[in-house]
Design an enzyme around this catalytic site. Structure first.
Site, short mmCIF file in Angstrom:
data_model
loop_
_atom_site.label_atom_id
_atom_site.label_comp_id
_atom_site.label_asym_id
_atom_site.label_seq_id
_atom_site.Cartn_x
_atom_site.Cartn_y
_atom_site.Cartn_z
N HIS A 84 0.82 -1.22 0.00
CA HIS A 84 0.00 0.00 0.00
C HIS A 84 0.85 1.27 0.00
O HIS A 84 0.35 2.34 -0.30
CB HIS A 84 -1.07 -0.03 1.11
CG HIS A 84 -0.59 0.29 2.49
ND1 HIS A 84 -0.27 -0.68 3.42
CD2 HIS A 84 -0.41 1.47 3.13
CE1 HIS A 84 0.07 -0.11 4.56
NE2 HIS A 84 0.00 1.19 4.40
N ASP A 219 0.97 -7.70 2.26
CA ASP A 219 1.13 -6.26 2.01
C ASP A 219 2.61 -5.86 1.89
O ASP A 219 3.18 -5.23 2.77
CB ASP A 219 0.44 -5.48 3.14
CG ASP A 219 0.18 -4.03 2.74
OD1 ASP A 219 0.80 -3.55 1.78
OD2 ASP A 219 -0.64 -3.37 3.41
N SER A 653 3.90 2.29 8.38
CA SER A 653 3.65 1.30 7.33
C SER A 653 4.93 0.97 6.58
O SER A 653 5.61 1.88 6.11
CB SER A 653 2.64 1.85 6.33
OG SER A 653 1.36 1.76 6.88
#
Ligand code: ARG
Length: 717
Positions: A84, A219, A653
């Site tokens: 992402h 991810d 992230s």
């Protein structure tokens, strides 16, 4: 020497080490924190984590793009981050014919790696405490004078620190402006896409599973940093070579078990752990619901068009994903704040503070002042959201808003032709990138819907009255949806922004009346001017006031109880968080395991679904149980994700999750729903970091991507 003393005082003065809460500033890890880490399983020395002179862990951690973390995992500048985080770059590299977002991509050799011009990575060069020189200049100032002075001093410090080096630097306030640190970075702009799994792995579970555990998402994505022949940053060039990093992380495929020590290094964006009850209430009652309501509508209208056409789906993918990500966050955050009565907790803490503050003139009235400031701002808070997330939620309107600077320059007396030219050039360039991402069909409906929502939901006496009066005469009753449909249709047909010939005519010789008479500009300008002229002052006053009061509140709390504030709020500077692998109880009678496996991926599989489809290679390999060296011995299965109780937030992230030896065991990519109030209140029972297991990452690269050469580049342990 003094520098050091302030830092030591603020950053590590005899802290209480509360289990797992804390985003530690690693350049000065206090003894208490470090010893606690060792007790819990850390095998590294302080120097191995952070050193000014020798290569250390920190040299492998980068700011990835504008708001993520990445880590160097090979001698040749290979970077792991989240899917992402690379999403926009992957979408930009894709076309309907070569759809890497949908199908995945693996470069067979370095020649095939795809430049990602929108990306950069930044390495941290050094940190310096500049509190004394900043504070000296800020003494006695408050409000906008304080902020303006801080900006001025910061610019000077940055200039001195970077002149002639090619580095970048930023002065960052800590503890709400009670301490200031200078961060110097080296930014590399030649970043290339090496590989990515298909979206059906990288974003498996979509928004349904987003912010949730159990989770089955792969991810991750792989990039490489390039430099010139001397290892220095350079613009993209085929002559550039892979960066030889100071340090890269070894990778462990031993896997995790309950209570294993885990450490996350990365760039948490923001927290506000000393938010007041007033701020909590504003969020739960006004701000979050308003954002969610507006995003609901925008997302629905975008999705309607994305469903119809694969080209549109690709075009809007990245913007859709980021709007959806925080749509769910804000909704969940408000719900959890209410569920855990964070308002009540804050009230209780403020009561204690008030008792302590009695008879101390600096602090005595602080809470009353907070109350006053919030009460004064409350009537306009929703308006601000409806302007930013509503009216300007239309990409065309947002672009139009940027033309206000041009209008200002054009109407300034005396006119400054140089300034006009400069702005005209900028907005002309920005128009090109705006048009690349513009989907007129959805945008037209967004413009209509958000304008209508503004009319209905915002107090009448705050409306841009003239605009709605004009709308009534030109298009019909502002209560009716169809009025906005007709209006938006006209805007999109008539604005010169969407008409190349008329735009070029205008921008080659800009004049204020053409701009002001453009239907789109007329619309956006009236909302912005209405806000700026009538309420902008209150907004500025409110922001300044909260800034001043917040700074004082933090100072007071630290005086009241020096043990209480053990680490500073997140502010997108490098932090270390440590904790361990742990299950949790989301609700009565339910325990969530700390790992999940490929079995669960198959269980969630829904053929053809927008969120839960799977590539057939994955299904085949999973059914064959072809897990190779990546198989988990304990479970005799492939572990996909695991959770820890580390304290992280947005910005983290892509952060490496490391074991006690500093080896990579996973990538942090999310937080869990039950702890979505974490920015304001850390809940040690509920808070979990969701990580993709590095063995799943390697399995996807190796078995599904067929990119063994990437595995060979890593240092496997
Ligand atoms: N919640 C994740 C984060 O903020 C992003 C996950 C992206 N996935 C999605 N379905 N939007 O780090």
């Amino acid at each position: 020497m003094k520098k050091l003393i302030t830092v030591i005082f603020l950053l590590c003065f005899n802290l209480i080490v509360r289990a797992d809460e804390g985003m530690w500033v690693l350049y000065l890890l206090g003894d208490k924190v470090y010893n606690d880490m060792v007790k819990k399983g850390l095998k590294l020395s302080r120097e191995q984590i952070y050193s000014m002179n020798k290569a250390s862990l920190k040299d492998a951690i980068v700011i990835f793009g504008g708001g993520c973390t990445g880590e160097v995992v090979s001698r040749e500048g290979l970077i792991f981050t989240n899917h992402h985080c690379g999403y926009g770059a992957i979408a930009a590299a894709s076309s309907v014919e070569k759809n890497y977002l949908r199908d995945g991509f693996w470069a067979k050799s370095k020649n095939e790696e795809i430049p990602a011009p929108s990306l950069s990575v930044q390495f941290l060069v050094r940190i310096e405490d500049v509190t004394p020189s900043v504070e000296k200049e800020l003494a006695g100032l408050s409000g906008s004078a304080w902020s303006a002075k801080l900006q001025e001093v910061s610019q000077r410090i940055v200039k001195n620190a970077t002149e002639g080096t090619g580095y970048e630097a930023r002065v960052v306030p800590f503890y709400r402006g009670n301490q200031f640190l200078l961060f110097v970075y080296e930014r590399y702009r030649d970043v290339r896409l090496v590989g990515t799994p298909p979206e059906s792995i990288g974003k498996f579970g979509g928004d349904t599973d987003n912010w949730e555990w159990p989770r089955h998402t792969g991810d991750f994505a792989v990039f490489r940093v390039y430099a010139d022949k001397n290892g220095k940053p350079a613009a993209y060039s085929p002559d550039n070579v892979p960066l030889r990093p100071k340090y890269h992380l070894p990778v462990s495929i031993k896997g995790v078990k309950e209570n294993d020590f885990t450490m996350v290094l990365g760039y948490p964006g923001s927290t506000n752990r000393y938010e007041t009850s007033y701020g909590v209430k504003l969020k739960t009652d006004v701000e979050n619901p308003a954002i969610v309501r507006l995003r609901d509508v925008r997302l629905r209208l975008m999705f309607d068009e994305m469903k119809k056409d694969p080209a549109v789906r690709l075009q809007l993918a990245s913007s859709y994903a980021s709007i959806a990500n925080y749509w769910k966050f804000f909704d969940g955050e408000a719900k959890q704040l209410l569920k855990y009565d964070v308002y009540g907790q804050k009230k209780a803490a403020e009561e204690t503070f008030k008792q302590w503050a009695k008879g101390k003139p600096e602090y005595e009235n602080l809470m009353a002042e907070f109350e006053k400031a919030y009460a004064a701002w409350l009537p306009y808070a929703k308006h601000r959201i409806y302007l930013n997330e509503g009216i300007l939620g239309s990409p065309l309107a947002a672009y139009g808003a940027s033309l206000l600077a041009l209008e200002r320059a054009l109407t300034r007396k005396p006119a400054n032709p140089e300034e006009i030219n400069r702005i005209a050039e900028n907005v002309n360039r920005a128009r090109t990138s705006f048009l690349e991402n513009e989907n007129k069909a959805s945008d037209e409906r967004i413009l209509a819907a958000t304008c209508h929502m503004f009319y209905t939901d915002i107090a009448r006496d705050q409306h841009p009255e003239e605009f709605f009066r004009w709308l009534r005469t030109a298009y019909g009753d502002p209560q009716d949806e169809s009025t906005y449909t007709r209006f938006a249709s006209d805007v999109f047909r008539k604005t010169m922004i969407l008409d190349d010939t008329r735009w070029q005519q205008f921008i080659s010789k800009p004049d204020s009346s053409t701009l002001q008479n453009d239907l789109l500009c007329r619309y956006v300008f009236s909302f912005i001017k209405n806000y700026n002229n009538r309420f902008g002052l209150y907004a500025a006053e409110f922001n300044n006031r909260i800034n001043d009061l917040g700074r004082l509140y933090m100072k007071g709390i630290m005086q009241m109880n020096p043990q209480l504030v053990s680490y500073p709020d997140a502010n997108f500077t490098m932090r270390l968080s440590y904790g361990s692998v742990k299950p949790y109880r989301p609700r009565d009678g339910v325990i969530y395991d700390y790992t999940c496996t490929i079995t669960g991926v198959l269980e969630k599989y829904k053929p053809g679904d927008y969120e839960f489809d799977l590539p057939k290679e994955l299904i085949e390999a999973a059914n064959k149980k072809d897990f190779g060296i990546y198989k988990d011995a304990r479970l005799n299965n492939l572990v996909v994700c695991f959770i820890t109780n580390n304290d992280i937030t947005g910005g983290n992230s892509g952060s490496p999750v490391l074991n006690g030896n500093g080896e990579l065991i996973g990538l942090a990519f999310d937080g869990n729903y039950e702890a979505l109030s974490h920015k304001i209140a850390f809940d040690k029972d509920m808070n979990r970091t969701i990580c993709v297991d590095v063995r799943y990452v390697l399995w996807c690269i190796d078995k599904l991507g067929g990119a063994k050469h990437i595995i060979n580049e890593l240092t496997l342990r």
